[in-house]
Scaffold this motif. Structure first.
Motif, PDB file in Angstrom:
ATOM      1  N   TYR A  76       0.830  -1.202   0.000  1.00  0.00           N
ATOM      2  CA  TYR A  76       0.000   0.000   0.000  1.00  0.00           C
ATOM      3  C   TYR A  76       0.869   1.258   0.000  1.00  0.00           C
ATOM      4  CZ  TYR A  76      -3.837  -3.096   1.260  1.00  0.00           C
ATOM      5  OH  TYR A  76      -4.772  -4.105   1.262  1.00  0.00           O
ATOM      6  N   LEU A  77       0.335   2.318  -0.582  1.00  0.00           N
ATOM      7  CA  LEU A  77       0.899   3.653  -0.448  1.00  0.00           C
ATOM      8  C   LEU A  77      -0.079   4.485   0.363  1.00  0.00           C
ATOM      9  CD1 LEU A  77       2.940   5.908  -1.094  1.00  0.00           C
ATOM     10  CD2 LEU A  77       1.640   6.344  -3.202  1.00  0.00           C
ATOM     11  N   VAL A  78       0.418   5.059   1.459  1.00  0.00           N
ATOM     12  CA  VAL A  78      -0.367   5.942   2.319  1.00  0.00           C
ATOM     13  C   VAL A  78       0.283   7.320   2.227  1.00  0.00           C
ATOM     14  CG1 VAL A  78      -1.257   6.323   4.640  1.00  0.00           C
ATOM     15  CG2 VAL A  78      -0.779   3.978   3.858  1.00  0.00           C
ATOM     16  N   LEU A  79      -0.466   8.316   1.760  1.00  0.00           N
ATOM     17  CA  LEU A  79       0.158   9.593   1.423  1.00  0.00           C
ATOM     18  C   LEU A  79      -0.722  10.759   1.843  1.00  0.00           C
ATOM     19  CD1 LEU A  79       1.978  10.424  -1.889  1.00  0.00           C
ATOM     20  CD2 LEU A  79       0.100  11.901  -1.172  1.00  0.00           C
ATOM     21  N   THR A  80      -0.091  11.814   2.349  1.00  0.00           N
ATOM     22  CA  THR A  80      -0.754  13.110   2.501  1.00  0.00           C
ATOM     23  C   THR A  80       0.111  14.168   1.832  1.00  0.00           C
ATOM     24  OG1 THR A  80       0.273  13.623   4.640  1.00  0.00           O
ATOM     25  CG2 THR A  80      -1.859  12.489   4.687  1.00  0.00           C
ATOM     26  N   HIS A  81      -0.544  15.245   1.373  1.00  0.00           N
ATOM     27  CA  HIS A  81       0.183  16.279   0.638  1.00  0.00           C
ATOM     28  C   HIS A  81      -0.631  17.571   0.648  1.00  0.00           C
ATOM     29  CE1 HIS A  81       2.532  18.318  -2.417  1.00  0.00           C
ATOM     30  NE2 HIS A  81       3.342  17.270  -2.506  1.00  0.00           N
ATOM     31  N   PRO A  82       0.014  18.718   0.928  1.00  0.00           N
ATOM     32  CA  PRO A  82      -0.710  19.998   0.890  1.00  0.00           C
ATOM     33  C   PRO A  82      -1.054  20.412  -0.536  1.00  0.00           C
ATOM     34  CG  PRO A  82       1.623  20.380   1.269  1.00  0.00           C
ATOM     35  CD  PRO A  82       1.423  18.896   1.324  1.00  0.00           C
ATOM     36  N   THR A  83      -2.117  21.212  -0.651  1.00  0.00           N
ATOM     37  CA  THR A  83      -2.555  21.662  -1.964  1.00  0.00           C
ATOM     38  C   THR A  83      -2.969  23.124  -1.910  1.00  0.00           C
ATOM     39  OG1 THR A  83      -4.069  21.204  -3.804  1.00  0.00           O
ATOM     40  CG2 THR A  83      -4.961  20.957  -1.578  1.00  0.00           C
ATOM     41  N   THR A  84      -2.943  23.762  -3.063  1.00  0.00           N
ATOM     42  CA  THR A  84      -3.478  25.120  -3.217  1.00  0.00           C
ATOM     43  C   THR A  84      -4.856  25.089  -3.866  1.00  0.00           C
ATOM     44  OG1 THR A  84      -2.329  25.325  -5.341  1.00  0.00           O
ATOM     45  CG2 THR A  84      -1.197  26.179  -3.394  1.00  0.00           C
ATOM     46  N   ASP A  85      -5.399  23.908  -4.123  1.00  0.00           N
ATOM     47  CA  ASP A  85      -6.688  23.812  -4.799  1.00  0.00           C
ATOM     48  C   ASP A  85      -7.777  24.537  -4.004  1.00  0.00           C
ATOM     49  OD1 ASP A  85      -5.370  22.297  -6.639  1.00  0.00           O
ATOM     50  OD2 ASP A  85      -6.759  20.597  -6.570  1.00  0.00           O
ATOM     51  N   PRO A  86      -8.523  25.412  -4.652  1.00  0.00           N
ATOM     52  CA  PRO A  86      -9.523  26.202  -3.938  1.00  0.00           C
ATOM     53  C   PRO A  86     -10.673  25.383  -3.378  1.00  0.00           C
ATOM     54  CG  PRO A  86      -9.640  26.609  -6.313  1.00  0.00           C
ATOM     55  CD  PRO A  86      -8.408  25.812  -6.062  1.00  0.00           C
ATOM     56  N   ASP A  87     -10.982  24.213  -3.967  1.00  0.00           N
ATOM     57  CA  ASP A  87     -12.101  23.431  -3.450  1.00  0.00           C
ATOM     58  C   ASP A  87     -11.801  22.845  -2.079  1.00  0.00           C
ATOM     59  OD1 ASP A  87     -10.233  21.739  -4.766  1.00  0.00           O
ATOM     60  OD2 ASP A  87     -11.712  20.128  -4.846  1.00  0.00           O
ATOM     61  N   LEU A  88     -10.536  22.835  -1.681  1.00  0.00           N
ATOM     62  CA  LEU A  88     -10.153  22.421  -0.332  1.00  0.00           C
ATOM     63  C   LEU A  88      -9.709  23.613   0.522  1.00  0.00           C
ATOM     64  CD1 LEU A  88     -10.203  19.584  -1.676  1.00  0.00           C
ATOM     65  CD2 LEU A  88      -8.226  18.989  -0.285  1.00  0.00           C
ATOM     66  N   GLY A  89      -9.886  24.819   0.003  1.00  0.00           N
ATOM     67  CA  GLY A  89      -9.494  26.015   0.750  1.00  0.00           C
ATOM     68  C   GLY A  89      -8.000  26.252   0.765  1.00  0.00           C
ATOM     69  N   GLY A  90      -7.324  25.830  -0.303  1.00  0.00           N
ATOM     70  CA  GLY A  90      -5.869  25.878  -0.307  1.00  0.00           C
ATOM     71  C   GLY A  90      -5.239  27.152  -0.815  1.00  0.00           C
ATOM     72  N   GLU A  91      -6.022  28.159  -1.199  1.00  0.00           N
ATOM     73  CA  GLU A  91      -5.426  29.371  -1.753  1.00  0.00           C
ATOM     74  C   GLU A  91      -4.452  30.036  -0.780  1.00  0.00           C
ATOM     75  OE1 GLU A  91      -8.695  28.745  -1.254  1.00  0.00           O
ATOM     76  OE2 GLU A  91      -9.946  29.786  -2.749  1.00  0.00           O
ATOM     77  N   GLY A  92      -4.760  29.960   0.503  1.00  0.00           N
ATOM     78  CA  GLY A  92      -3.904  30.591   1.501  1.00  0.00           C
ATOM     79  C   GLY A  92      -2.544  29.955   1.640  1.00  0.00           C
ATOM     80  N   ASN A  93      -2.386  28.758   1.096  1.00  0.00           N
ATOM     81  CA  ASN A  93      -1.084  28.093   1.150  1.00  0.00           C
ATOM     82  C   ASN A  93      -0.027  28.858   0.355  1.00  0.00           C
ATOM     83  OD1 ASN A  93      -0.635  25.758   2.730  1.00  0.00           O
ATOM     84  ND2 ASN A  93      -1.977  24.531   1.420  1.00  0.00           N
ATOM     85  N   VAL A  94      -0.447  29.616  -0.662  1.00  0.00           N
ATOM     86  CA  VAL A  94       0.514  30.275  -1.548  1.00  0.00           C
ATOM     87  C   VAL A  94       1.375  31.256  -0.769  1.00  0.00           C
ATOM     88  CG1 VAL A  94       0.805  31.718  -3.580  1.00  0.00           C
ATOM     89  CG2 VAL A  94      -0.993  29.965  -3.546  1.00  0.00           C
ATOM     90  N   ALA A  95       0.748  32.239  -0.121  1.00  0.00           N
ATOM     91  CA  ALA A  95       1.506  33.247   0.621  1.00  0.00           C
ATOM     92  C   ALA A  95       2.203  32.637   1.831  1.00  0.00           C
ATOM     93  CB  ALA A  95       0.579  34.377   1.061  1.00  0.00           C
TER      94      ALA A  95
END
Length: 270
Positions: free
Chosen positions: A190-209
């Motif tokens: 198995y591969l178990v993975l987490t990863h941050p995103t900037t995708d807006p549908d997950l509220g990730g826009e704030g990750n950019v700044a």
């Protein structure tokens, strides 16, 4: 841990003048293995992107749910935890061996403060085993070779990559790392993975700044990726339900989870 207190071993390699991810993450989840510089940067990032503390907690809670699910529902007894971070409550081996005392776990990290605390990760049930490898994710061939001393690579292994590929800035290199590790374990792994995103549908826009500030003031540098880029890490694998989702929404139990901009998924190698 204050600025003038150092870990009991390995402290000669520690740089306490620059915030480091393992220590800031530890601060965000309420740990004590961090310094004033980590707290200052952590507070600044949290001020810019308040959900980051929720992300840190959600990522840790996802680990617990994923390990329990694989042990209890899929019979997994071997775990290769790459980028384990600082020991905290309920580490991978404790969760796995609680349900399966014969579980075998290998931890991998190359952060000196994690190495200094590695002895906490080396407890085990009599029936099982744990080991710690001081190694860099950028060199997966060495990780596999050393892990084979503890894990039987002819039997399924759950490869844990929680919040680690975001420190491999080159996406093609990150994909190649995953391919190399998964190529070394058999069908049924198995591969178990987490990863941050900037995708807006997950509220990730704030990750950019927030990540721009991080990369100017802390180490190691970090990146976020889109849903398509994270999905590509699972090429050739089959997702377990519910697929690639905000990590809070992966088998959340009875709670109504808050969405965080951190993907989480578990997939099996056919």
């Amino acid at each position: 841990m204050s600025e003038n207190q150092a870990p009991s071993s390995g402290s000669g390699r520690l740089n306490t003048g620059v915030a480091h991810n393992a220590r800031v993450w530890n601060y965000w989840i309420g740990g004590k293995d961090n310094y004033e510089v980590d707290q200052a940067v952590g507070d600044q990032v949290a001020g810019m992107f308040p959900v980051i503390r929720d992300v840190a907690r959600a990522d840790r809670e996802f680990l617990g749910r994923a390990v329990r699910h694989l042990v209890e529902e899929h019979g997994v007894r071997q775990f290769l935890d790459i980028g384990t971070g600082l020991p905290t409550l309920d580490n991978t081996h404790e969760i796995a061996q609680r349900s399966a005392p014969d579980a075998r776990i290998v931890y991998v990290d190359n952060d000196p403060i994690v190495l200094a605390h590695a002895r906490t990760l080396l407890t085990s049930t009599r029936e099982g085993a744990t080991d710690y490898i001081d190694a860099d994710v950028h060199h997966p061939e060495g990780i596999i070779e050393r892990a084979s001393a503890t894990l039987d690579l002819d039997r399924p292994v759950a490869v844990m990559m929680l919040g680690i590929l975001n420190f491999v800035l080159d996406t093609e290199k990150a994909q190649d790392i995953v391919r190399q590790v998964l190529a070394a374990v058999p069908s049924g792994s198995y591969l178990v993975l987490t990863h941050p995103t900037t995708d807006p549908d997950l509220g990730g826009e704030g990750n950019v700044a927030a990540m721009e500030f991080w990369n100017e003031n802390a180490t190691p540098p970090i990146t976020a990726r889109t849903r398509a880029e994270v999905t590509a890490f699972f090429d050739g694998l089959e997702f377990l339900e519910p697929g690639l989702v905000s990590c809070t929404q992966w088998h959340p139990g009875t709670a109504s989870p808050v969405t965080v901009p951190q993907f989480g998924a578990v997939a099996v190698k056919p």
